[in-house]
Design a protein around this motif. Structure first.
Motif, PDB file in Angstrom:
ATOM      1  N   ALA A   1       4.922  11.557  -3.408  1.00  0.00           N
ATOM      2  CA  ALA A   1       5.322  11.058  -4.938  1.00  0.00           C
ATOM      3  C   ALA A   1       5.137  12.488  -5.998  1.00  0.00           C
ATOM      4  N   SER A   2       4.231  12.922  -5.338  1.00  0.00           N
ATOM      5  CA  SER A   2       3.884  14.350  -6.339  1.00  0.00           C
ATOM      6  C   SER A   2       4.871  15.268  -6.079  1.00  0.00           C
ATOM      7  N   ALA A   3       5.578  15.423  -5.051  1.00  0.00           N
ATOM      8  CA  ALA A   3       6.599  16.332  -4.622  1.00  0.00           C
ATOM      9  C   ALA A   3       7.843  15.829  -5.655  1.00  0.00           C
ATOM     10  N   PHE A   4       8.144  14.442  -5.681  1.00  0.00           N
ATOM     11  CA  PHE A   4       9.150  14.095  -6.471  1.00  0.00           C
ATOM     12  C   PHE A   4       8.800  14.170  -7.936  1.00  0.00           C
ATOM     13  N   LEU A   5       7.927  14.039  -8.553  1.00  0.00           N
ATOM     14  CA  LEU A   5       7.210  14.585  -9.830  1.00  0.00           C
ATOM     15  C   LEU A   5       7.588  15.985 -10.211  1.00  0.00           C
ATOM     16  N   SER A   6       7.353  16.806  -9.141  1.00  0.00           N
ATOM     17  CA  SER A   6       7.617  18.355  -9.455  1.00  0.00           C
ATOM     18  C   SER A   6       8.961  18.678  -9.753  1.00  0.00           C
ATOM     19  N   GLU A   7       9.963  17.660  -9.079  1.00  0.00           N
ATOM     20  CA  GLU A   7      11.334  17.867  -8.912  1.00  0.00           C
ATOM     21  C   GLU A   7      11.881  17.247 -10.240  1.00  0.00           C
TER      22      GLU A   7
ATOM     23  N   LEU B   1      11.195  16.199   2.883  1.00  0.00           N
ATOM     24  CA  LEU B   1      11.151  14.895   2.781  1.00  0.00           C
ATOM     25  C   LEU B   1      11.986  14.348   1.484  1.00  0.00           C
ATOM     26  N   VAL B   2      11.622  15.007   0.439  1.00  0.00           N
ATOM     27  CA  VAL B   2      12.389  14.890  -0.801  1.00  0.00           C
ATOM     28  C   VAL B   2      13.672  14.657  -0.796  1.00  0.00           C
ATOM     29  N   SER B   3      14.353  15.893  -0.289  1.00  0.00           N
ATOM     30  CA  SER B   3      15.704  15.943   0.172  1.00  0.00           C
ATOM     31  C   SER B   3      16.173  15.080   1.112  1.00  0.00           C
ATOM     32  N   ILE B   4      15.799  14.300   2.217  1.00  0.00           N
ATOM     33  CA  ILE B   4      15.827  13.758   3.333  1.00  0.00           C
ATOM     34  C   ILE B   4      16.102  12.389   2.621  1.00  0.00           C
ATOM     35  N   ILE B   5      15.067  11.947   1.809  1.00  0.00           N
ATOM     36  CA  ILE B   5      15.298  10.628   0.866  1.00  0.00           C
ATOM     37  C   ILE B   5      16.143  10.580  -0.017  1.00  0.00           C
ATOM     38  N   LEU B   6      16.457  11.646  -0.554  1.00  0.00           N
ATOM     39  CA  LEU B   6      17.667  11.574  -1.607  1.00  0.00           C
ATOM     40  C   LEU B   6      18.896  11.417  -1.043  1.00  0.00           C
TER      41      LEU B   6
ATOM     42  N   HIS C   1       0.787  -1.102   0.008  1.00  0.00           N
ATOM     43  CA  HIS C   1       0.028   0.248  -0.065  1.00  0.00           C
ATOM     44  C   HIS C   1       0.920   1.408  -0.011  1.00  0.00           C
ATOM     45  N   GLY C   2       0.963   1.851  -1.327  1.00  0.00           N
ATOM     46  CA  GLY C   2       1.884   3.160  -1.209  1.00  0.00           C
ATOM     47  C   GLY C   2       2.187   3.597  -2.671  1.00  0.00           C
ATOM     48  N   SER C   3       3.126   4.457  -2.647  1.00  0.00           N
ATOM     49  CA  SER C   3       3.632   5.039  -4.145  1.00  0.00           C
ATOM     50  C   SER C   3       4.996   4.600  -4.235  1.00  0.00           C
ATOM     51  N   SER C   4       5.318   4.716  -5.603  1.00  0.00           N
ATOM     52  CA  SER C   4       6.770   4.143  -5.911  1.00  0.00           C
ATOM     53  C   SER C   4       7.232   5.242  -7.131  1.00  0.00           C
ATOM     54  N   ILE C   5       8.308   5.528  -6.860  1.00  0.00           N
ATOM     55  CA  ILE C   5       8.981   6.617  -7.828  1.00  0.00           C
ATOM     56  C   ILE C   5      10.459   6.117  -8.075  1.00  0.00           C
ATOM     57  N   ALA C   6      10.625   6.465  -9.282  1.00  0.00           N
ATOM     58  CA  ALA C   6      12.105   6.060 -10.245  1.00  0.00           C
ATOM     59  C   ALA C   6      13.077   7.064  -9.700  1.00  0.00           C
TER      60      ALA C   6
END
Length: 308
Positions: free
Chosen positions: A144-150, A296-301, A119-124
């Motif tokens: 996931a949308s935040a990653f898309l916008s980046e 959160l995007v920055s932390i994950i990257l 249950h979730g989202s997946s990003i490349a």
């Protein structure tokens, strides 16, 4: 339009679907070029459901069959990982029927095919898939949308289909190019709600097509992040260790209550063990207020780059 004269052919979760119902969410394919993996048909299965069930709105589950009924919507049957049958109620809402087919029904199909539905989202990221799992409202789709916008690409939203490559490495198969976003998320990304269709029963959550940035090929699963809402003001990332890893993946398996009666508890354990032997899993706590998806995007990257 609950039924069509000629079956429509779609692609979802890497599977070819022939359907009596129209799905604007899915990618339409050519019938002449594709073999059929799943059939979605409209038929009367109401009497069969009541013969097998203990009463209305109960699940019927065995090793080859899942049946359930939602009052005022429809009765559903999912069989052998190959067929979904729907008996719509009178004046049933088409959006709700499609929502249930793409959710619980497709989850059952994946389980019957021995494909793990998280249950979730997946990003490349850097040619690899990263999964964001968590409870409803944790912020998976927003992240996931935040990653898309980046400038990153998305593989799936709501259900993440995980299987294994021939060499035993976990892989993610893309689902279909759509997200489900709350009104607040649309506002944060500068998107107008009146451009999208609201999800039935959730007037402030919307179906948002992914018009660009969708990955349509399988990618290796390289990491999992569990999103958790915290009362603390600070954001915290920690690696999940030992047996907690198994309980985390079980908790965030989509419709995990089906596993026991489908006879898949051992399969689920060995599947999650195979995943956890190859990748790391983290918990990312974010504050309930002042939530910044960009942070959160920055932390994950940072975590991904350290892992590479």
């Amino acid at each position: 339009m609950l039924g069509v004269k000629q079956k429509l052919i779609y692609k979802a979760f890497g599977l070819t679907v022939a359907s009596d119902l129209y799905f604007p969410e899915l990618v339409m394919m050519s019938e002449q070029l594709e073999l059929i993996d799943i059939e979605i048909k409209i038929d009367d299965i109401t009497n069969l459901y009541f013969e097998l069930s203990d009463g209305p709105n109960k699940f019927v589950v065995n090793e080859n069959l899942v049946m359930f009924q939602i009052s005022d919507i429809a009765t559903f049957s999912i069989q052998d990982g190959k067929k979904i049958t729907v008996s719509p109620m009178k004046d049933a809402d088409e959006d709700q029927i499609r929502l249930l087919i793409l959710g619980t029904c497709m989850c059952s199909i994946l389980m019957q095919r021995k494909i793990l539905p998280l249950h979730g989202s997946s990003i490349a990221i850097n040619g690899k898939a990263y999964a964001f799992i968590g409870d409803s409202g944790a912020g998976k789709s927003t992240l996931a949308s935040a990653f898309l916008s980046e400038g990153f690409n998305i593989l799936s939203d709501d259900i993440i289909a995980v299987s294994f490559s021939k060499d035993g490495f976990p892989i993610v198969t893309p689902s279909y190019p759509q997200q489900k976003l709350w009104q607040d998320s649309l506002n944060n990304f500068g998107m107008e709600a009146n451009n999208f269709r609201s999800i039935f029963g959730r007037e402030t959550k919307y179906s948002v097509p992914v018009t660009s940035g969708y990955v349509s090929t399988q990618l290796p699963l390289a990491g999992i992040f569990e999103l958790v809402i915290s009362e603390n003001k600070d954001t915290k990332l920690r690696k999940i260790e030992n047996l907690e890893r198994f309980s985390t993946l079980f908790t965030h398996t989509f419709r995990n209550f089906l596993l026991r009666d489908l006879g898949l508890m051992d399969w689920h354990f060995h599947t999650t063990a195979g995943i956890l032997n190859k990748i790391d899993i983290y918990q990312l706590q974010r504050p309930i207020y002042g939530f910044s998806a960009t942070q959160l995007v920055s932390i994950i990257l940072n975590a991904v780059n350290k892992g590479d």
